[in-house]
Enzyme design. Structure first.
Site, short mmCIF file in Angstrom:
data_model
loop_
_atom_site.label_atom_id
_atom_site.label_comp_id
_atom_site.label_asym_id
_atom_site.label_seq_id
_atom_site.Cartn_x
_atom_site.Cartn_y
_atom_site.Cartn_z
CE LYS A 167 41.59 30.37 26.53
NZ LYS A 167 40.81 29.55 27.48
CD GLU A 202 45.50 45.31 32.47
OE1 GLU A 202 46.21 45.38 33.50
OE2 GLU A 202 45.01 46.30 31.92
CB CYS A 216 45.21 40.70 39.36
SG CYS A 216 43.85 41.73 38.84
CD GLU A 230 49.03 36.91 41.33
OE1 GLU A 230 49.38 36.20 40.38
OE2 GLU A 230 48.30 37.90 41.22
#
Ligand code: NAP
Ligand code: MG
Length: 448
Positions: free
Chosen positions: A152, A227, A261, A351
């Site tokens: 997906k 992750e 990331c 983040e």
């Protein structure tokens, strides 16, 4: 129906039918049906099919890179590099198919041996920042180990994965082995997580959604690889080659417009070199070429969406040390931004996932380690010093999955990648990547 935009121009580039629960169930059923034959394909033949897919990616590199560039707004030069890595990842795992060895273990009364069996149908859920690249990190080992897949892509960026599915068929990978299902995370993703016939979820995305993947997987004891997010440190000691470190630092955080990331978005600098380094860093950031992603020379494009730009902007609460320029007109642009921060500031803890870097001074080596580890995340990071002993000492002391010394580099097809702490668990890439897509079976054969 999802409307797919070019983030640099806000033009509609595609309308995509979004799959629902029924289509998800149908895709899982097809993958389940294809599994017995795919696991039975000889290792040499499975390797050959993966290698053919790698070659087709190389032959169609320019087209795939253009799709990725237009869909994500990423500079074309970077997109070519990413698609090049996709091909390398498939080549690597083609080579790994017949090297996923078991063991023989000395025991009494017989022969004991282990096998690495495929899991069955695996569900792969990937984000929008490196759509094809991150998909390949999961597809390579999943297919190499003999699993079938339902992938997906992110709702915003399904185009490159759909093209890859066509190339997989062209390579001769049997129908039903690699299924790509565009649709919403809350619908397709959620159904994959709940589905009793899906053995594992390989997920890359935010820590928040990662938590719900883990919770959802509990009911069926699904395997998960997560992750997740990061807030990585770029640690610059006064004894580093400051020119080299400052020239590299902007790329460690502004590449992919900071939507990475691995972004080293906390730049920690030894106090005695802070002023000099800040000056060099501002100069280097000023030199970033921001603009049309289709221009070969461009280094930074826009953010992926208007909504994401709003989130990024919310982090810039004080007057920055430096704020770059952006093109006029349409597009979800946000300037490269350097902010002098304290470790406790929001911009230094959460983040941002945009081109915003926090610059933080530290007193000495122990202070650098303390600040670097004062984070709920632990994904990547860099250390800059000319002192080899210190480099390795600090590398061992920082709680993070991937570190580089005097470099920004985070990922290679052959080396393990993944996080500590709330950056997730499980490793992708390299031979470690195979562990996440196979189950160890132990067989004892009595010789008595
Ligand atoms: P996200 O919102 O977590 O989405 C990631 C994927 O999960 C998308 O395909 C999304 O589908 C799907 N999803 C969303 N909600 C879901 C649900 N309830 N159930 C199942 N699937 C669901 O992340 P993102 O905004 O796309 O990407 C940014 C994040 O990814 C950042 O935090 C970044 O650090 C992280 N990231 C990590 C790595 C790594 O390797 N560690 C690499 C890249 C990015 P929709 O698109 O349809 O919402
Ligand atoms: Mg999201």
């Amino acid at each position: 129906m999802s409307t797919i935009l070019n983030p640099a121009t806000e033009e509609v580039i595609a309308e995509i039918e979004a799959a629902g629960v029924e289509e998800t169930d149908a895709a899982v059923a097809r993958a389940k049906e294809a599994f017995p034959a795919w696991r039975a394909v000889s290792p040499a033949d499975r390797a050959r099919l993966l290698r053919r897919l790698a070659t087709l990616v190389e032959e169609n590199l320019e087209e795939l890179a253009r799709i990725e560039s237009r869909n994500v707004g990423k500079p074309i030069a970077g997109a070519r590099g990413e698609v090049g890595m996709v091909a390398q990842v498939f080549h690597y795992y083609a080579g790994a198919v017949d090297k996923n060895f078991g063991e023989t273990i000395p025991v009494a009364g017989g022969i004991d041996m282990t096998f690495r069996e495929p899991l069955g149908v695996v569900g792969l859920i990937v984000p929008w920042n490196f759509p094809l690249n991150i998909a390949s990190w999961k597809l390579g080992p999943a297919l190499a180990c003999g699993n079938t897949v339902v992938l997906k892509p992110a709702e915003l960026t399904p185009l490159s994965a759909l093209r890859l599915a066509e190339l997989a068929l062209e390579a001769g990978i049997p129908e039903g082995v690699l299924n790509v299902l565009p649709g919403k995370g809350s619908v397709v993703g959620q159904r994959l997580i709940e589905h009793p016939d899906v053995a594992k979820i390989g997920f890359t995305g935010s820590t928040e959604v990662g938590e719900s993947v883990m919770r959802g997987a509990a009911a069926t004891i699904k395997r998960v690889t997560l992750e997740l997010g990061g807030k990585s440190a770029n640690v610059v000691f006064a004894d580093a080659d400051l020119e080299k470190a400052a020239a590299a630092a902007p790329y460690a955080v502004f590449d992919n417009a900071g939507q990475d990331c691995c972004a080293r978005s906390r730049i920690l600098v030894e106090a005695s070199a802070y002023d000099r380094f800040a000056e060099l860093l501002v100069e280097a950031t000023r030199g970033l070429r921001v603009g049309d992603p289709e221009d070969d020379a461009t280094e930074m494009g826009p953010l992926v969406s208007a909504a994401h730009r709003e989130t990024v902007a919310s982090f810039v609460e004080a007057e920055p040390l430096y704020r770059g320029d952006t093109p006029d007109g349409k597009g979800f642009w946000y300037p490269a931004t350097l902010i002098e921060a304290r470790p406790e500031d929001r911009v230094a803890r959460e983040e941002v996932f945009g081109p915003v870097a926090a610059l933080i001074p530290f007193a000495d080596e122990a202070d650098a380690i303390r600040i670097a580890n004062d984070s709920e995340y632990g994904l990547s990071g860099s250390i800059w010093t000319e002192n080899g002993g210190r480099a390795l000492r600090v590398a061992r002391a920082i709680d993070t999955g991937v570190l580089s010394i005097n470099s920004n580099s985070s990922v290679r097809p052959s080396t393990p990648f993944g996080g500590f702490k709330r950056s997730g668990f499980g490793r992708e890439l390299g031979m470690h990547g195979l562990a996440g897509y196979s189950e160890v079976k132990n067989v004892f054969y009595s010789t008595e």
